[in-house]
Design a protein around this motif. Structure first.
Motif, PDB file in Angstrom:
ATOM      1  N   UNK A   1     -19.638   4.965 -23.936  1.00  0.00           N
ATOM      2  CA  UNK A   1     -20.224   5.913 -23.091  1.00  0.00           C
ATOM      3  C   UNK A   1     -19.392   7.255 -22.750  1.00  0.00           C
ATOM      4  N   UNK A   2     -19.986   8.111 -23.663  1.00  0.00           N
ATOM      5  CA  UNK A   2     -18.876   9.381 -23.592  1.00  0.00           C
ATOM      6  C   UNK A   2     -18.791  10.240 -22.198  1.00  0.00           C
ATOM      7  N   UNK A   3     -19.910   9.814 -21.345  1.00  0.00           N
ATOM      8  CA  UNK A   3     -20.132  10.582 -19.788  1.00  0.00           C
ATOM      9  C   UNK A   3     -19.054   9.748 -19.073  1.00  0.00           C
ATOM     10  N   UNK A   4     -18.130   8.692 -19.770  1.00  0.00           N
ATOM     11  CA  UNK A   4     -17.058   8.220 -18.839  1.00  0.00           C
ATOM     12  C   UNK A   4     -15.857   8.567 -19.321  1.00  0.00           C
ATOM     13  N   UNK A   5     -15.780   9.635 -20.555  1.00  0.00           N
ATOM     14  CA  UNK A   5     -14.449   9.655 -21.169  1.00  0.00           C
ATOM     15  C   UNK A   5     -13.403  10.419 -20.063  1.00  0.00           C
ATOM     16  N   UNK A   6     -13.939  10.934 -18.996  1.00  0.00           N
ATOM     17  CA  UNK A   6     -12.912  11.396 -18.009  1.00  0.00           C
ATOM     18  C   UNK A   6     -12.188  10.298 -17.057  1.00  0.00           C
ATOM     19  N   UNK A   7     -12.608   9.002 -17.039  1.00  0.00           N
ATOM     20  CA  UNK A   7     -12.138   8.102 -16.244  1.00  0.00           C
ATOM     21  C   UNK A   7     -11.231   7.338 -17.210  1.00  0.00           C
ATOM     22  N   UNK A   8      -9.910   7.013 -16.710  1.00  0.00           N
ATOM     23  CA  UNK A   8      -9.070   5.899 -17.462  1.00  0.00           C
ATOM     24  C   UNK A   8      -9.589   4.625 -17.304  1.00  0.00           C
ATOM     25  N   UNK A   9      -9.289   3.939 -18.150  1.00  0.00           N
ATOM     26  CA  UNK A   9      -9.666   2.457 -18.144  1.00  0.00           C
ATOM     27  C   UNK A   9      -8.550   1.714 -17.050  1.00  0.00           C
ATOM     28  N   UNK A  10      -9.010   0.799 -16.217  1.00  0.00           N
ATOM     29  CA  UNK A  10      -8.426  -0.056 -15.343  1.00  0.00           C
ATOM     30  C   UNK A  10      -9.330   0.073 -13.955  1.00  0.00           C
ATOM     31  N   UNK A  11      -8.599  -0.303 -13.007  1.00  0.00           N
ATOM     32  CA  UNK A  11      -9.125  -0.375 -11.748  1.00  0.00           C
ATOM     33  C   UNK A  11      -9.677   1.095 -11.119  1.00  0.00           C
ATOM     34  N   UNK A  12     -10.673   1.275 -10.331  1.00  0.00           N
ATOM     35  CA  UNK A  12     -11.221   2.343  -9.858  1.00  0.00           C
ATOM     36  C   UNK A  12     -11.750   2.076  -8.305  1.00  0.00           C
ATOM     37  N   UNK A  13     -11.708   3.064  -7.361  1.00  0.00           N
ATOM     38  CA  UNK A  13     -12.263   2.972  -6.128  1.00  0.00           C
ATOM     39  C   UNK A  13     -13.594   2.930  -6.420  1.00  0.00           C
ATOM     40  N   UNK A  14     -14.414   2.059  -5.598  1.00  0.00           N
ATOM     41  CA  UNK A  14     -15.969   2.138  -5.481  1.00  0.00           C
ATOM     42  C   UNK A  14     -16.363   1.835  -4.115  1.00  0.00           C
ATOM     43  N   UNK A  15     -17.746   2.272  -3.826  1.00  0.00           N
ATOM     44  CA  UNK A  15     -18.363   1.937  -2.788  1.00  0.00           C
ATOM     45  C   UNK A  15     -19.854   1.476  -3.189  1.00  0.00           C
ATOM     46  N   UNK A  16     -20.593   0.585  -2.334  1.00  0.00           N
ATOM     47  CA  UNK A  16     -21.846   0.071  -2.777  1.00  0.00           C
ATOM     48  C   UNK A  16     -22.717   1.494  -2.632  1.00  0.00           C
TER      49      UNK A  16
END
Length: 229
Positions: free
Chosen positions: A70-85
């Motif tokens: 998914x090229x639109x995720x290229x700016x996000x490093x793999x691993x854990x991330x913050x999320x809210x529902x």
């Protein structure tokens, strides 16, 4: 675990909407956002603890495999991330509206307490599109004294905690509305604060000393706000 990309937003932190393997859809900020995700995660957790209208916080895993396809995720490093529902059917609005909606009175009062507790910067609301236009507080990456660049010194030297003046002036709360919100704050235990501060994974760069200072700061701010009861 994130499984599917839904959409993105062109803001500084570049959050994305991802579907996860629990079936939920989450607004996700990756580790490229730096200290913002620490602030977001802790604020959402303690906000949730007092019943304030914030997104339900989670920590999600974004895999290298998903990023690769998914090229639109290229700016996000793999691993854990913050999320809210994800909260659907809302409109973005930075202004203060719908204060006259009876259902929002208690919600704004809880936010006045939360904002005073953490120290709010860059306040952002979203509202349900249809009546009652319920308010939610989102995007807390710039909260805490010093925003995403806060230091232990910023927390130690923070001014006396006060109810958020912007909301108090615009909503004209009754004493009962404020007292009810402060009772929710009073019910939060030190253990709950510790759990919130412990939540960010170690790879987010929050040191043990910083976590201890955060717990001390939030406990002190809580006690200062409770003097308004």
């Amino acid at each position: 675990m994130a499984t599917t990309f839904r959409r993105g937003w062109r803001t500084k932190a570049e959050p994305v909407l991802l579907k996860c393997n629990d079936g939920g859809e989450y607004v996700v900020k990756g580790q490229q956002a730096g200290r913002q995700i620490v602030n977001d995660q802790i604020t959402a957790r303690i906000g949730f603890a007092i019943g304030a209208p914030v997104g339900e916080p989670k920590i999600v895993e974004v895999s290298a495999e998903l990023i690769a396809i998914e090229p639109r995720l290229s700016h996000i490093p793999s691993g854990t991330a913050h999320a809210t529902l994800f909260i659907p059917d809302c409109r973005d609005d930075c202004g203060l509206i719908a204060t006259s909606e009876p259902e929002n009175r208690s919600r704004f009062a809880l936010l006045a307490v939360l904002y005073g507790w953490v120290y709010a910067n860059d306040i952002q609301f979203i509202f349900k599109k249809n009546p009652p236009r319920l308010v939610y507080s989102v995007d807390h990456g710039h909260f805490f004294p010093g925003g995403p660049n806060w230091t232990e010194r910023d927390l130690i030297q923070a001014p006396q905690a006060e109810l958020n003046s912007y909301l108090c002036e615009n909503c004209n709360f009754t004493p009962d509305e404020i007292s009810s919100a402060l009772r929710e704050l009073e019910s939060v235990s030190e253990a709950t604060i510790i759990q919130a501060v412990a939540a960010p994974p170690s790879e987010w760069g929050l040191t043990l000393d910083e976590r201890v200072t955060l717990v001390e700061y939030l406990t002190r701010q809580q006690q200062q706000l409770l003097t308004f009861l």
